[in-house]
Design a protein around this motif. Structure first.
Motif, mmCIF file in Angstrom:
data_model
loop_
_atom_site.group_PDB
_atom_site.id
_atom_site.type_symbol
_atom_site.label_atom_id
_atom_site.label_comp_id
_atom_site.label_asym_id
_atom_site.label_seq_id
_atom_site.Cartn_x
_atom_site.Cartn_y
_atom_site.Cartn_z
ATOM 1 N N ALA A 242 -14.771 35.794 -14.802
ATOM 2 C CA ALA A 242 -15.780 35.911 -13.777
ATOM 3 C C ALA A 242 -17.088 35.412 -14.231
ATOM 4 C CB ALA A 242 -16.061 37.386 -13.568
ATOM 5 N N ILE A 243 -17.340 35.609 -15.674
ATOM 6 C CA ILE A 243 -18.775 34.863 -16.094
ATOM 7 C C ILE A 243 -18.648 33.286 -16.073
ATOM 8 C CG2 ILE A 243 -20.120 34.671 -18.162
ATOM 9 C CD1 ILE A 243 -19.510 37.548 -18.653
ATOM 10 N N ASN A 244 -17.495 32.977 -16.510
ATOM 11 C CA ASN A 244 -17.180 31.494 -16.682
ATOM 12 C C ASN A 244 -17.261 30.734 -15.141
ATOM 13 O OD1 ASN A 244 -17.056 31.526 -19.286
ATOM 14 N ND2 ASN A 244 -14.953 31.649 -19.356
ATOM 15 N N GLU A 245 -16.773 31.604 -14.315
ATOM 16 C CA GLU A 245 -16.451 31.154 -12.928
ATOM 17 C C GLU A 245 -17.912 30.852 -12.407
ATOM 18 O OE1 GLU A 245 -14.025 33.762 -10.573
ATOM 19 O OE2 GLU A 245 -12.239 32.313 -10.834
ATOM 20 N N SER A 246 -18.727 31.890 -12.761
ATOM 21 C CA SER A 246 -20.266 31.809 -12.063
ATOM 22 C C SER A 246 -20.751 30.742 -12.641
ATOM 23 C CB SER A 246 -20.775 33.214 -12.458
ATOM 24 O OG SER A 246 -22.193 32.967 -12.005
ATOM 25 N N ASP A 247 -20.594 30.271 -14.023
ATOM 26 C CA ASP A 247 -21.244 29.424 -14.495
ATOM 27 C C ASP A 247 -20.788 28.120 -14.120
ATOM 28 O OD1 ASP A 247 -22.843 31.315 -16.162
ATOM 29 O OD2 ASP A 247 -21.436 30.936 -18.033
ATOM 30 N N LEU A 248 -19.335 27.935 -13.817
ATOM 31 C CA LEU A 248 -18.898 26.745 -13.383
ATOM 32 C C LEU A 248 -19.122 26.370 -11.999
ATOM 33 C CD1 LEU A 248 -16.680 24.470 -13.853
ATOM 34 C CD2 LEU A 248 -15.040 25.894 -13.000
ATOM 35 N N ARG A 249 -19.488 27.386 -10.976
ATOM 36 C CA ARG A 249 -19.677 27.387 -9.695
ATOM 37 C C ARG A 249 -21.154 26.784 -9.745
ATOM 38 N NH1 ARG A 249 -19.197 32.154 -8.430
ATOM 39 N NH2 ARG A 249 -16.843 31.863 -8.008
ATOM 40 N N GLN A 250 -22.087 27.338 -10.459
ATOM 41 C CA GLN A 250 -23.356 26.748 -10.669
ATOM 42 C C GLN A 250 -23.236 25.451 -10.926
ATOM 43 O OE1 GLN A 250 -25.537 29.467 -12.955
ATOM 44 N NE2 GLN A 250 -25.325 31.071 -11.773
ATOM 45 N N THR A 251 -22.220 24.910 -12.208
ATOM 46 C CA THR A 251 -22.367 23.646 -12.626
ATOM 47 C C THR A 251 -22.120 22.701 -11.832
ATOM 48 O OG1 THR A 251 -22.169 24.427 -14.826
ATOM 49 C CG2 THR A 251 -21.530 22.335 -14.613
ATOM 50 N N LEU A 252 -20.884 23.058 -10.690
ATOM 51 C CA LEU A 252 -20.041 22.289 -10.013
ATOM 52 C C LEU A 252 -21.288 22.007 -8.649
ATOM 53 C CD1 LEU A 252 -16.495 23.729 -9.786
ATOM 54 C CD2 LEU A 252 -17.419 21.441 -10.433
ATOM 55 N N ASP A 253 -21.974 23.028 -8.273
ATOM 56 C CA ASP A 253 -23.154 22.901 -7.252
ATOM 57 C C ASP A 253 -24.072 22.021 -7.530
ATOM 58 O OD1 ASP A 253 -21.547 24.510 -5.737
ATOM 59 O OD2 ASP A 253 -22.967 26.489 -6.228
ATOM 60 N N ALA A 254 -24.373 21.921 -8.677
ATOM 61 C CA ALA A 254 -25.474 21.150 -9.440
ATOM 62 C C ALA A 254 -24.900 19.721 -9.264
ATOM 63 C CB ALA A 254 -26.146 21.586 -10.838
ATOM 64 N N LEU A 255 -23.558 19.442 -9.997
ATOM 65 C CA LEU A 255 -22.979 18.175 -10.113
ATOM 66 C C LEU A 255 -22.875 17.621 -8.639
ATOM 67 C CD1 LEU A 255 -21.583 16.260 -11.821
ATOM 68 C CD2 LEU A 255 -19.634 17.523 -11.532
ATOM 69 N N SER A 256 -22.504 18.524 -7.655
ATOM 70 C CA SER A 256 -22.238 18.086 -6.377
ATOM 71 C C SER A 256 -23.504 17.634 -5.783
ATOM 72 C CB SER A 256 -21.552 19.092 -5.618
ATOM 73 O OG SER A 256 -21.521 18.627 -4.150
ATOM 74 N N VAL A 260 -24.278 13.493 -4.713
ATOM 75 C CA VAL A 260 -24.782 13.428 -3.410
ATOM 76 C C VAL A 260 -26.010 12.417 -3.222
ATOM 77 C CG1 VAL A 260 -25.693 14.164 -1.104
ATOM 78 C CG2 VAL A 260 -23.698 14.990 -2.027
ATOM 79 N N GLU A 261 -26.875 12.965 -4.305
ATOM 80 C CA GLU A 261 -28.110 12.097 -4.557
ATOM 81 C C GLU A 261 -27.767 10.619 -5.294
ATOM 82 O OE1 GLU A 261 -31.126 13.121 -3.607
ATOM 83 O OE2 GLU A 261 -30.447 14.772 -2.806
ATOM 84 N N LEU A 262 -26.965 10.829 -6.049
ATOM 85 C CA LEU A 262 -26.693 9.386 -6.780
ATOM 86 C C LEU A 262 -26.188 8.229 -5.792
ATOM 87 C CD1 LEU A 262 -25.190 10.619 -10.166
ATOM 88 C CD2 LEU A 262 -27.291 9.297 -9.813
ATOM 89 N N GLU A 263 -25.089 9.091 -4.929
ATOM 90 C CA GLU A 263 -24.478 8.069 -3.821
ATOM 91 C C GLU A 263 -25.519 7.527 -2.783
ATOM 92 O OE1 GLU A 263 -21.294 10.290 -2.609
ATOM 93 O OE2 GLU A 263 -20.102 10.163 -4.144
ATOM 94 N N ARG A 264 -26.478 8.543 -2.590
ATOM 95 C CA ARG A 264 -27.462 8.318 -1.629
ATOM 96 C C ARG A 264 -28.325 7.118 -2.031
ATOM 97 N NH1 ARG A 264 -29.519 12.882 -0.873
ATOM 98 N NH2 ARG A 264 -28.269 13.547 0.976
ATOM 99 N N THR A 326 -17.434 4.396 0.932
ATOM 100 C CA THR A 326 -16.124 4.718 0.835
ATOM 101 C C THR A 326 -15.906 5.851 -0.215
ATOM 102 O OG1 THR A 326 -15.395 2.742 1.044
ATOM 103 C CG2 THR A 326 -13.676 4.035 0.212
ATOM 104 N N SER A 327 -16.743 6.103 -1.182
ATOM 105 C CA SER A 327 -16.812 7.024 -2.161
ATOM 106 C C SER A 327 -16.615 8.419 -1.794
ATOM 107 C CB SER A 327 -17.467 6.608 -3.443
ATOM 108 O OG SER A 327 -18.982 6.895 -2.997
ATOM 109 N N HIS A 328 -17.484 8.709 -0.862
ATOM 110 C CA HIS A 328 -17.600 9.965 -0.233
ATOM 111 C C HIS A 328 -17.080 10.109 1.070
ATOM 112 C CE1 HIS A 328 -21.362 7.977 1.150
ATOM 113 N NE2 HIS A 328 -21.154 8.891 2.004
ATOM 114 N N THR A 329 -16.246 9.380 1.526
ATOM 115 C CA THR A 329 -15.862 9.823 3.074
ATOM 116 C C THR A 329 -14.195 9.396 3.076
ATOM 117 O OG1 THR A 329 -18.053 8.688 3.849
ATOM 118 C CG2 THR A 329 -16.241 8.853 5.251
#
Length: 481
Positions: A242-256, A260-264, A326-329
Protein backbone atom coordinates in the motif's frame (compact mmCIF):
# COMPACT_ATOMS: atom_id res chain seq x y z
CA UNK A 1 -10.42 -42.38 -12.85
CA UNK A 2 -7.65 -39.88 -13.56
CA UNK A 3 -10.00 -36.93 -13.03
CA UNK A 4 -11.19 -38.48 -9.75
CA UNK A 5 -7.60 -38.86 -8.49
CA UNK A 6 -6.84 -35.26 -9.50
CA UNK A 7 -9.98 -34.15 -7.64
CA UNK A 8 -8.83 -35.99 -4.50
CA UNK A 9 -5.13 -35.19 -4.58
CA UNK A 10 -5.14 -31.65 -5.98
CA UNK A 11 -8.17 -30.15 -4.31
CA UNK A 12 -8.32 -28.12 -1.14
CA UNK A 13 -6.00 -28.88 1.78
CA UNK A 14 -9.04 -29.81 3.84
CA UNK A 15 -10.12 -32.45 1.31
CA UNK A 16 -6.57 -33.76 0.89
CA UNK A 17 -6.07 -34.11 4.64
CA UNK A 18 -9.43 -35.80 5.14
CA UNK A 19 -8.89 -38.22 2.27
CA UNK A 20 -5.32 -38.91 3.40
CA UNK A 21 -6.31 -39.79 6.95
CA UNK A 22 -9.29 -41.86 5.74
CA UNK A 23 -7.08 -43.72 3.28
CA UNK A 24 -4.43 -44.46 5.92
CA UNK A 25 -7.08 -45.74 8.33
CA UNK A 26 -8.68 -47.85 5.60
CA UNK A 27 -5.37 -49.43 4.58
CA UNK A 28 -4.19 -50.09 8.12
CA UNK A 29 -7.52 -51.50 9.29
CA UNK A 30 -7.85 -53.65 6.17
CA UNK A 31 -4.46 -55.22 6.83
CA UNK A 32 -5.42 -55.66 10.47
CA UNK A 33 -8.72 -57.39 9.64
CA UNK A 34 -7.08 -59.62 7.02
CA UNK A 35 -4.38 -60.63 9.50
CA UNK A 36 -6.98 -61.21 12.24
CA UNK A 37 -9.20 -63.34 10.00
CA UNK A 38 -6.18 -65.31 8.78
CA UNK A 39 -5.00 -66.01 12.30
CA UNK A 40 -8.52 -66.96 13.41
CA UNK A 41 -8.94 -69.30 10.44
CA UNK A 42 -5.65 -71.04 11.24
CA UNK A 43 -6.62 -71.34 14.89
CA UNK A 44 -10.04 -72.83 14.13
CA UNK A 45 -8.61 -75.24 11.58
CA UNK A 46 -5.96 -76.44 14.01
CA UNK A 47 -8.58 -76.69 16.75
CA UNK A 48 -10.94 -78.74 14.58
CA UNK A 49 -8.02 -80.88 13.34
CA UNK A 50 -6.90 -81.63 16.90
CA UNK A 51 -10.48 -82.29 17.95
CA UNK A 52 -11.03 -84.76 15.11
CA UNK A 53 -7.80 -86.63 15.85
CA UNK A 54 -8.63 -86.75 19.55
CA UNK A 55 -11.98 -88.34 18.73
CA UNK A 56 -10.43 -90.91 16.40
CA UNK A 57 -7.80 -91.84 18.95
CA UNK A 58 -10.50 -92.32 21.61
CA UNK A 59 -12.64 -94.33 19.19
CA UNK A 60 -9.65 -96.48 18.20
CA UNK A 61 -8.77 -97.23 21.80
CA UNK A 62 -12.36 -98.13 22.71
CA UNK A 63 -12.84 -100.26 19.58
CA UNK A 64 -9.83 -102.58 20.02
CA UNK A 65 -11.55 -105.32 21.98
CA UNK A 66 -14.69 -105.22 19.81
CA UNK A 67 -12.64 -105.53 16.62
CA UNK A 68 -10.63 -108.46 18.02
CA UNK A 69 -13.81 -110.25 19.04
CA UNK A 70 -15.46 -109.29 15.76
CA UNK A 71 -18.42 -107.99 17.77
CA UNK A 72 -20.16 -105.75 15.24
CA UNK A 73 -23.13 -105.10 17.52
CA UNK A 74 -20.82 -103.82 20.23
CA UNK A 75 -19.15 -101.52 17.71
CA UNK A 76 -22.55 -100.19 16.62
CA UNK A 77 -23.42 -99.47 20.24
CA UNK A 78 -20.05 -97.74 20.66
CA UNK A 79 -20.79 -95.38 17.76
CA UNK A 80 -24.36 -94.46 18.74
CA UNK A 81 -23.42 -91.84 21.41
CA UNK A 82 -21.11 -90.12 18.92
CA UNK A 83 -24.04 -89.30 16.62
CA UNK A 84 -24.98 -86.47 18.95
CA UNK A 85 -21.51 -84.88 18.75
CA UNK A 86 -21.73 -81.33 17.29
CA UNK A 87 -21.05 -81.18 13.53
CA UNK A 88 -20.20 -84.87 13.28
CA UNK A 89 -20.73 -85.91 9.65
CA UNK A 90 -19.84 -89.54 10.16
CA UNK A 91 -17.87 -91.94 12.37
CA UNK A 92 -16.82 -95.45 11.35
CA UNK A 93 -14.65 -98.38 12.26
CA UNK A 94 -12.83 -100.15 9.38
CA UNK A 95 -11.04 -103.47 9.20
CA UNK A 96 -7.46 -103.58 8.01
CA UNK A 97 -8.67 -104.70 4.55
CA UNK A 98 -11.09 -101.77 4.17
CA UNK A 99 -14.43 -103.31 5.27
CA UNK A 100 -16.78 -101.02 7.20
CA UNK A 101 -17.36 -102.83 10.48
CA UNK A 102 -19.58 -100.12 12.01
CA UNK A 103 -20.90 -96.72 10.85
CA UNK A 104 -23.05 -93.94 12.30
CA UNK A 105 -25.24 -94.19 9.20
CA UNK A 106 -27.48 -97.22 8.99
CA UNK A 107 -26.90 -99.61 6.11
CA UNK A 108 -23.27 -98.79 5.48
CA UNK A 109 -21.77 -101.54 7.70
CA UNK A 110 -20.45 -104.51 5.77
CA UNK A 111 -19.43 -102.61 2.69
CA UNK A 112 -15.88 -102.14 1.50
CA UNK A 113 -14.41 -98.69 0.92
CA UNK A 114 -13.88 -97.92 -2.77
CA UNK A 115 -13.43 -94.14 -3.19
CA UNK A 116 -9.96 -92.75 -3.88
CA UNK A 117 -9.75 -90.93 -0.55
CA UNK A 118 -10.73 -93.90 1.59
CA UNK A 119 -8.54 -96.41 -0.26
CA UNK A 120 -5.49 -94.41 0.81
CA UNK A 121 -5.89 -96.10 4.19
CA UNK A 122 -5.16 -99.50 2.62
CA UNK A 123 -1.58 -98.43 1.92
CA UNK A 124 -1.15 -95.85 4.68
CA UNK A 125 1.34 -96.50 7.49
CA UNK A 126 -0.22 -97.34 10.89
CA UNK A 127 -0.32 -93.82 12.32
CA UNK A 128 -2.85 -90.96 12.53
CA UNK A 129 -3.65 -89.89 8.95
CA UNK A 130 -5.37 -86.81 7.53
CA UNK A 131 -7.59 -87.70 4.56
CA UNK A 132 -9.47 -84.44 3.91
CA UNK A 133 -9.07 -80.92 5.28
CA UNK A 134 -11.26 -78.32 3.52
CA UNK A 135 -13.32 -75.34 4.74
CA UNK A 136 -16.32 -77.74 4.67
CA UNK A 137 -14.98 -80.86 6.39
CA UNK A 138 -11.97 -82.41 8.14
CA UNK A 139 -11.64 -86.21 7.74
CA UNK A 140 -8.99 -88.09 9.80
CA UNK A 141 -8.28 -91.67 10.78
CA UNK A 142 -6.31 -93.32 13.63
CA UNK A 143 -5.02 -96.89 13.52
CA UNK A 144 -6.36 -99.68 15.79
CA UNK A 145 -3.29 -101.56 16.93
CA UNK A 146 -2.53 -104.74 18.89
CA UNK A 147 1.14 -105.08 19.76
CA UNK A 148 1.95 -102.67 16.93
CA UNK A 149 -0.05 -104.79 14.52
CA UNK A 150 -2.71 -103.00 12.50
CA UNK A 151 -6.15 -104.56 12.86
CA UNK A 152 -8.32 -101.67 11.70
CA UNK A 153 -8.99 -97.93 11.51
CA UNK A 154 -11.15 -95.51 13.48
CA UNK A 155 -12.31 -92.70 11.14
CA UNK A 156 -14.10 -89.43 11.95
CA UNK A 157 -15.49 -86.69 9.67
CA UNK A 158 -16.28 -83.32 11.28
CA UNK A 159 -18.02 -80.43 9.48
CA UNK A 160 -16.57 -76.92 9.75
CA UNK A 161 -19.77 -74.83 9.42
CA UNK A 162 -19.35 -73.44 12.92
CA UNK A 163 -15.80 -72.35 12.12
CA UNK A 164 -17.05 -70.66 8.95
CA UNK A 165 -19.77 -68.85 10.87
CA UNK A 166 -17.24 -67.71 13.44
CA UNK A 167 -14.90 -66.51 10.69
CA UNK A 168 -17.72 -64.57 9.02
CA UNK A 169 -18.60 -63.00 12.34
CA UNK A 170 -14.97 -62.00 12.90
CA UNK A 171 -14.80 -60.55 9.36
CA UNK A 172 -18.01 -58.55 9.80
CA UNK A 173 -16.84 -57.20 13.14
CA UNK A 174 -13.49 -56.28 11.56
CA UNK A 175 -15.25 -54.42 8.74
CA UNK A 176 -17.42 -52.59 11.25
CA UNK A 177 -14.34 -51.58 13.21
CA UNK A 178 -12.65 -50.51 9.97
CA UNK A 179 -15.61 -48.35 8.97
CA UNK A 180 -15.78 -46.88 12.46
CA UNK A 181 -12.04 -46.10 12.36
CA UNK A 182 -12.39 -44.45 8.93
CA UNK A 183 -15.34 -42.32 10.02
CA UNK A 184 -13.66 -41.35 13.28
CA UNK A 185 -10.36 -40.57 11.51
CA UNK A 186 -12.16 -38.53 8.84
CA UNK A 187 -14.02 -36.50 11.46
CA UNK A 188 -10.76 -35.91 13.31
CA UNK A 189 -9.07 -34.91 10.04
CA UNK A 190 -11.97 -32.57 9.24
CA UNK A 191 -11.62 -30.93 12.62
CA UNK A 192 -7.86 -30.55 12.16
CA UNK A 193 -8.21 -29.33 8.56
CA UNK A 194 -10.87 -26.84 9.55
CA UNK A 195 -8.56 -25.38 12.15
CA UNK A 196 -5.70 -25.17 9.65
CA UNK A 197 -7.61 -23.92 6.61
CA UNK A 198 -9.82 -21.38 8.38
CA UNK A 199 -6.77 -19.15 8.75
CA UNK A 200 -5.76 -19.75 5.12
CA UNK A 201 -9.27 -18.92 3.91
CA UNK A 202 -9.07 -15.72 5.93
CA UNK A 203 -5.82 -14.82 4.16
CA UNK A 204 -7.41 -15.60 0.80
CA UNK A 205 -10.43 -13.43 1.59
CA UNK A 206 -8.16 -10.50 2.50
CA UNK A 207 -6.08 -11.08 -0.65
CA UNK A 208 -9.24 -11.06 -2.82
CA UNK A 209 -10.46 -7.86 -1.21
CA UNK A 210 -7.02 -6.29 -1.62
CA UNK A 211 -6.96 -7.18 -5.31
CA UNK A 212 -10.36 -5.50 -5.72
CA UNK A 213 -9.09 -2.25 -4.25
CA UNK A 214 -9.76 -2.55 -0.51
CA UNK A 215 -6.41 -1.48 0.93
CA UNK A 216 -7.56 -1.25 4.57
CA UNK A 217 -8.64 -4.84 5.30
CA UNK A 218 -6.08 -6.99 7.16
CA UNK A 219 -5.94 -10.67 8.15
CA UNK A 220 -6.60 -11.77 11.74
CA UNK A 221 -3.32 -12.55 13.51
CA UNK A 222 -4.61 -13.78 16.89
CA UNK A 223 -3.41 -17.36 16.31
CA UNK A 224 -0.18 -18.51 17.98
CA UNK A 225 0.92 -21.03 15.35
CA UNK A 226 2.64 -20.83 11.96
CA UNK A 227 -0.53 -19.55 10.30
CA UNK A 228 -0.65 -16.70 12.81
CA UNK A 229 2.97 -15.84 11.94
CA UNK A 230 2.05 -16.06 8.26
CA UNK A 231 -0.85 -13.65 8.84
CA UNK A 232 1.49 -11.16 10.53
CA UNK A 233 3.94 -11.36 7.64
CA UNK A 234 1.07 -11.13 5.15
CA UNK A 235 -0.26 -7.97 6.80
CA UNK A 236 3.22 -6.43 6.78
CA UNK A 237 3.49 -7.21 3.09
CA UNK A 238 0.11 -5.55 2.39
CA UNK A 239 1.21 -2.48 4.35
CA UNK A 240 4.40 -2.27 2.31
CA UNK A 241 2.47 -2.72 -0.95
CA UNK A 242 0.00 0.00 0.00
CA UNK A 243 2.83 2.41 0.84
CA UNK A 244 4.71 1.55 -2.36
CA UNK A 245 1.53 1.94 -4.40
CA UNK A 246 0.96 5.38 -2.97
CA UNK A 247 4.54 6.40 -3.70
CA UNK A 248 4.38 4.86 -7.18
CA UNK A 249 1.08 6.58 -7.95
CA UNK A 250 2.55 9.92 -6.99
CA UNK A 251 5.66 9.22 -9.06
CA UNK A 252 3.58 8.15 -12.07
CA UNK A 253 1.39 11.23 -11.78
CA UNK A 254 4.49 13.43 -11.65
CA UNK A 255 6.05 11.52 -14.56
CA UNK A 256 2.85 11.77 -16.59
CA UNK A 257 2.69 15.52 -16.04
CA UNK A 258 6.36 15.79 -16.93
CA UNK A 259 5.86 13.76 -20.13
CA UNK A 260 2.90 15.87 -21.15
CA UNK A 261 4.90 19.03 -20.55
CA UNK A 262 7.91 17.64 -22.45
CA UNK A 263 5.76 16.56 -25.39
CA UNK A 264 4.03 19.95 -25.39
CA UNK A 265 7.42 21.67 -25.27
CA UNK A 266 8.75 19.51 -28.11
CA UNK A 267 5.67 20.22 -30.18
CA UNK A 268 5.80 23.96 -29.56
CA UNK A 269 9.54 24.14 -30.04
CA UNK A 270 9.42 22.18 -33.28
CA UNK A 271 6.51 24.22 -34.55
CA UNK A 272 8.14 27.53 -33.67
CA UNK A 273 11.48 26.48 -35.19
CA UNK A 274 9.97 25.84 -38.61
CA UNK A 275 9.54 29.50 -39.51
CA UNK A 276 13.07 30.62 -38.48
CA UNK A 277 14.51 27.66 -40.35
CA UNK A 278 12.57 28.47 -43.51
CA UNK A 279 13.64 32.10 -43.18
CA UNK A 280 17.28 31.11 -42.74
CA UNK A 281 17.18 28.97 -45.87
CA UNK A 282 15.36 31.65 -47.89
CA UNK A 283 17.59 34.58 -46.87
CA UNK A 284 20.77 32.58 -47.35
CA UNK A 285 19.62 31.62 -50.85
CA UNK A 286 18.72 35.27 -51.59
CA UNK A 287 22.10 36.43 -50.23
CA UNK A 288 23.94 33.97 -52.46
CA UNK A 289 21.90 35.06 -55.47
CA UNK A 290 22.37 38.80 -54.78
CA UNK A 291 26.12 38.54 -54.36
CA UNK A 292 26.33 36.34 -57.42
CA UNK A 293 29.75 36.11 -59.01
CA UNK A 294 31.23 38.47 -56.43
CA UNK A 295 31.43 35.55 -54.02
CA UNK A 296 34.65 33.64 -53.77
CA UNK A 297 34.68 29.84 -53.85
CA UNK A 298 35.15 29.56 -50.11
CA UNK A 299 32.29 31.97 -49.39
CA UNK A 300 30.02 30.17 -51.86
CA UNK A 301 30.78 26.81 -50.22
CA UNK A 302 30.10 28.32 -46.81
CA UNK A 303 26.67 29.59 -47.90
CA UNK A 304 25.88 26.20 -49.47
CA UNK A 305 26.87 24.52 -46.21
CA UNK A 306 24.60 26.91 -44.26
CA UNK A 307 21.71 26.10 -46.63
CA UNK A 308 22.39 22.33 -46.29
CA UNK A 309 22.50 22.50 -42.49
CA UNK A 310 19.34 24.59 -42.42
CA UNK A 311 17.56 22.12 -44.68
CA UNK A 312 18.66 19.27 -42.41
CA UNK A 313 17.41 21.26 -39.43
CA UNK A 314 14.12 21.77 -41.26
CA UNK A 315 13.78 18.01 -41.82
CA UNK A 316 14.70 17.32 -38.23
CA UNK A 317 12.15 19.84 -36.93
CA UNK A 318 9.47 18.39 -39.21
CA UNK A 319 10.18 14.84 -38.02
CA UNK A 320 10.26 15.92 -34.35
CA UNK A 321 6.89 17.58 -34.82
CA UNK A 322 5.52 14.43 -36.47
CA UNK A 323 6.92 12.21 -33.70
CA UNK A 324 5.51 14.52 -31.02
CA UNK A 325 2.06 14.36 -32.57
CA UNK A 326 2.21 10.57 -32.81
CA UNK A 327 3.85 9.77 -29.48
CA UNK A 328 0.89 10.58 -27.27
CA UNK A 329 -2.07 9.93 -29.57
CA UNK A 330 -3.29 6.41 -30.14
CA UNK A 331 -6.12 7.50 -32.38
CA UNK A 332 -9.39 5.75 -33.17
CA UNK A 333 -9.08 2.00 -33.76
CA UNK A 334 -11.02 0.97 -36.82
CA UNK A 335 -11.31 -1.69 -39.48
CA UNK A 336 -8.29 -0.93 -41.68
CA UNK A 337 -7.67 -2.62 -45.03
CA UNK A 338 -3.89 -3.03 -45.27
CA UNK A 339 -4.20 -3.29 -49.05
CA UNK A 340 -5.55 0.29 -49.12
CA UNK A 341 -2.87 1.41 -46.64
CA UNK A 342 -0.11 0.03 -48.89
CA UNK A 343 -1.65 1.66 -51.97
CA UNK A 344 -1.72 5.06 -50.24
CA UNK A 345 1.88 4.65 -48.99
CA UNK A 346 3.09 3.74 -52.52
CA UNK A 347 1.27 6.75 -53.95
CA UNK A 348 3.03 9.02 -51.46
CA UNK A 349 6.38 7.47 -52.41
CA UNK A 350 5.73 7.41 -56.14
CA UNK A 351 8.54 9.87 -57.00
CA UNK A 352 11.13 8.05 -54.84
CA UNK A 353 10.10 4.67 -56.28
CA UNK A 354 10.34 5.99 -59.84
CA UNK A 355 13.75 7.62 -59.30
CA UNK A 356 15.27 4.39 -57.91
CA UNK A 357 13.24 2.08 -60.20
CA UNK A 358 12.28 0.12 -57.08
CA UNK A 359 10.28 -3.10 -57.50
CA UNK A 360 7.56 -3.55 -54.86
CA UNK A 361 5.83 -6.96 -54.63
CA UNK A 362 3.06 -8.01 -52.29
CA UNK A 363 0.25 -10.53 -51.97
CA UNK A 364 -3.19 -10.29 -50.42
CA UNK A 365 -3.08 -8.24 -47.23
CA UNK A 366 -5.68 -8.56 -44.43
CA UNK A 367 -7.87 -6.18 -42.47
CA UNK A 368 -6.65 -5.17 -39.01
CA UNK A 369 -7.86 -3.16 -36.03
CA UNK A 370 -5.73 -0.01 -35.89
CA UNK A 371 -5.49 3.69 -36.75
CA UNK A 372 -5.45 4.08 -40.52
CA UNK A 373 -3.45 7.33 -40.72
CA UNK A 374 -0.71 5.96 -38.45
CA UNK A 375 -0.43 2.74 -40.46
CA UNK A 376 0.07 4.68 -43.70
CA UNK A 377 2.94 6.53 -42.04
CA UNK A 378 4.34 3.20 -40.72
CA UNK A 379 4.34 1.41 -44.07
CA UNK A 380 5.59 4.51 -45.89
CA UNK A 381 8.58 4.81 -43.51
CA UNK A 382 9.52 1.13 -43.81
CA UNK A 383 9.40 1.18 -47.63
CA UNK A 384 11.25 4.51 -47.77
CA UNK A 385 13.99 3.13 -45.50
CA UNK A 386 14.26 -0.03 -47.59
CA UNK A 387 14.80 2.06 -50.74
CA UNK A 388 17.17 4.54 -49.07
CA UNK A 389 19.43 1.87 -47.57
CA UNK A 390 19.96 0.00 -50.82
CA UNK A 391 23.22 0.60 -52.72
CA UNK A 392 22.90 3.10 -55.58
CA UNK A 393 24.10 0.52 -58.09
CA UNK A 394 21.44 -2.01 -57.04
CA UNK A 395 17.77 -1.86 -58.02
CA UNK A 396 15.71 -1.97 -54.77
CA UNK A 397 13.45 -5.02 -54.46
CA UNK A 398 10.95 -5.01 -51.62
CA UNK A 399 8.46 -7.78 -50.74
CA UNK A 400 5.55 -7.30 -48.34
CA UNK A 401 3.57 -10.21 -46.89
CA UNK A 402 1.39 -11.18 -43.93
CA UNK A 403 0.54 -14.34 -41.99
CA UNK A 404 -1.94 -15.04 -39.18
CA UNK A 405 -0.44 -15.62 -35.72
CA UNK A 406 -3.21 -16.23 -33.18
CA UNK A 407 -4.99 -12.96 -32.40
CA UNK A 408 -2.53 -10.97 -34.52
CA UNK A 409 -1.38 -10.57 -38.10
CA UNK A 410 2.38 -10.66 -38.55
CA UNK A 411 3.63 -8.47 -41.43
CA UNK A 412 7.08 -8.59 -43.00
CA UNK A 413 8.89 -6.06 -45.21
CA UNK A 414 11.85 -7.73 -46.92
CA UNK A 415 14.50 -5.79 -48.88
CA UNK A 416 17.79 -6.41 -50.66
CA UNK A 417 19.55 -3.47 -49.01
CA UNK A 418 22.87 -3.10 -47.23
CA UNK A 419 21.65 -4.99 -44.14
CA UNK A 420 22.25 -4.35 -40.44
CA UNK A 421 24.77 -5.86 -38.09
CA UNK A 422 22.81 -7.82 -35.37
CA UNK A 423 24.55 -5.87 -32.60
CA UNK A 424 22.62 -2.75 -33.69
CA UNK A 425 19.13 -4.31 -33.77
CA UNK A 426 17.95 -2.53 -30.60
CA UNK A 427 19.81 0.70 -31.37
CA UNK A 428 18.06 1.42 -34.69
CA UNK A 429 14.66 1.85 -33.01
CA UNK A 430 15.91 4.56 -30.67
CA UNK A 431 15.29 8.23 -31.34
CA UNK A 432 18.04 10.06 -33.31
CA UNK A 433 20.19 6.91 -33.51
CA UNK A 434 21.98 6.61 -36.86
CA UNK A 435 24.43 4.00 -38.13
CA UNK A 436 25.66 6.07 -41.10
CA UNK A 437 26.75 9.65 -41.82
CA UNK A 438 24.45 12.21 -43.46
CA UNK A 439 26.66 12.20 -46.55
CA UNK A 440 26.24 8.43 -47.02
CA UNK A 441 22.54 8.14 -46.24
CA UNK A 442 20.49 11.28 -45.45
CA UNK A 443 17.92 11.28 -42.68
CA UNK A 444 17.22 12.39 -39.12
CA UNK A 445 17.22 9.06 -37.25
CA UNK A 446 13.57 9.38 -36.31
CA UNK A 447 11.90 7.10 -38.89
CA UNK A 448 12.27 3.72 -37.18
CA UNK A 449 11.63 5.22 -33.74
CA UNK A 450 8.39 6.56 -35.17
CA UNK A 451 7.56 3.11 -36.62
CA UNK A 452 8.13 1.51 -33.22
CA UNK A 453 5.92 4.12 -31.55
CA UNK A 454 3.09 3.58 -34.06
CA UNK A 455 3.17 -0.22 -33.76
CA UNK A 456 3.16 -0.10 -29.95
CA UNK A 457 0.34 2.46 -29.88
CA UNK A 458 -1.72 0.02 -31.93
CA UNK A 459 -1.01 -2.91 -29.59
CA UNK A 460 1.71 -4.68 -31.59
CA UNK A 461 5.48 -5.08 -31.63
CA UNK A 462 8.22 -4.60 -34.21
CA UNK A 463 11.61 -6.27 -34.73
CA UNK A 464 14.20 -6.96 -37.42
CA UNK A 465 16.24 -9.88 -38.78
CA UNK A 466 19.28 -8.96 -40.86
CA UNK A 467 22.96 -9.42 -41.66
CA UNK A 468 25.40 -6.90 -43.06
CA UNK A 469 25.31 -6.97 -46.87
CA UNK A 470 22.40 -9.47 -47.02
CA UNK A 471 19.33 -7.28 -46.79
CA UNK A 472 16.84 -6.94 -43.95
CA UNK A 473 13.41 -8.18 -42.93
CA UNK A 474 11.35 -5.90 -40.70
CA UNK A 475 8.49 -7.62 -38.87
CA UNK A 476 5.56 -6.01 -37.07
CA UNK A 477 2.30 -7.29 -35.64
CA UNK A 478 -1.16 -5.77 -35.56
CA UNK A 479 -4.30 -7.05 -33.90
CA UNK A 480 -6.67 -8.99 -36.13
CA UNK A 481 -10.34 -8.13 -36.32
Amino acid sequence: MKKFLVFLLKGSIRRQLMMGVALVHAVLMTFFVLDLVGRQRSFLQEQRYDQAFSLTKTLAANSTSWVLSDDLVGLEELLKPMSDYPELRYAMVLSDDGQVLAHTKTGVAGRYIADSVSTRLLIAPPKPTELVNTPEIVDVASPILIDDRLIGWARIGLGQEASGRELRLVTIEGLIYTLFAIVLGTLFAFWMARGLTSGLYGLKSVADSFSKGDRDLRASSDRHDEIGELAIGFNQMLDAIAINESDLRQTLDALSRSNVELERFAHIAAHDLQEPTRSLILHTQLLKKRLGEGLGDEDSKSLDYIIQCAQHMQSLVRDILLFSRTSHTQGLLEDVDMQDVLTMALTNLDLTISEREAVISYGDLPHVSANRGQLILLVQNLISNAIKFTSRDVKPRIAISARRDGEFWEFSVTDNGIGIDPQYFNLIFQLFKRLHTHDSYPGTGIGLALCKRIVELNGGKIWVHSESGKGSVFYFTLRAL
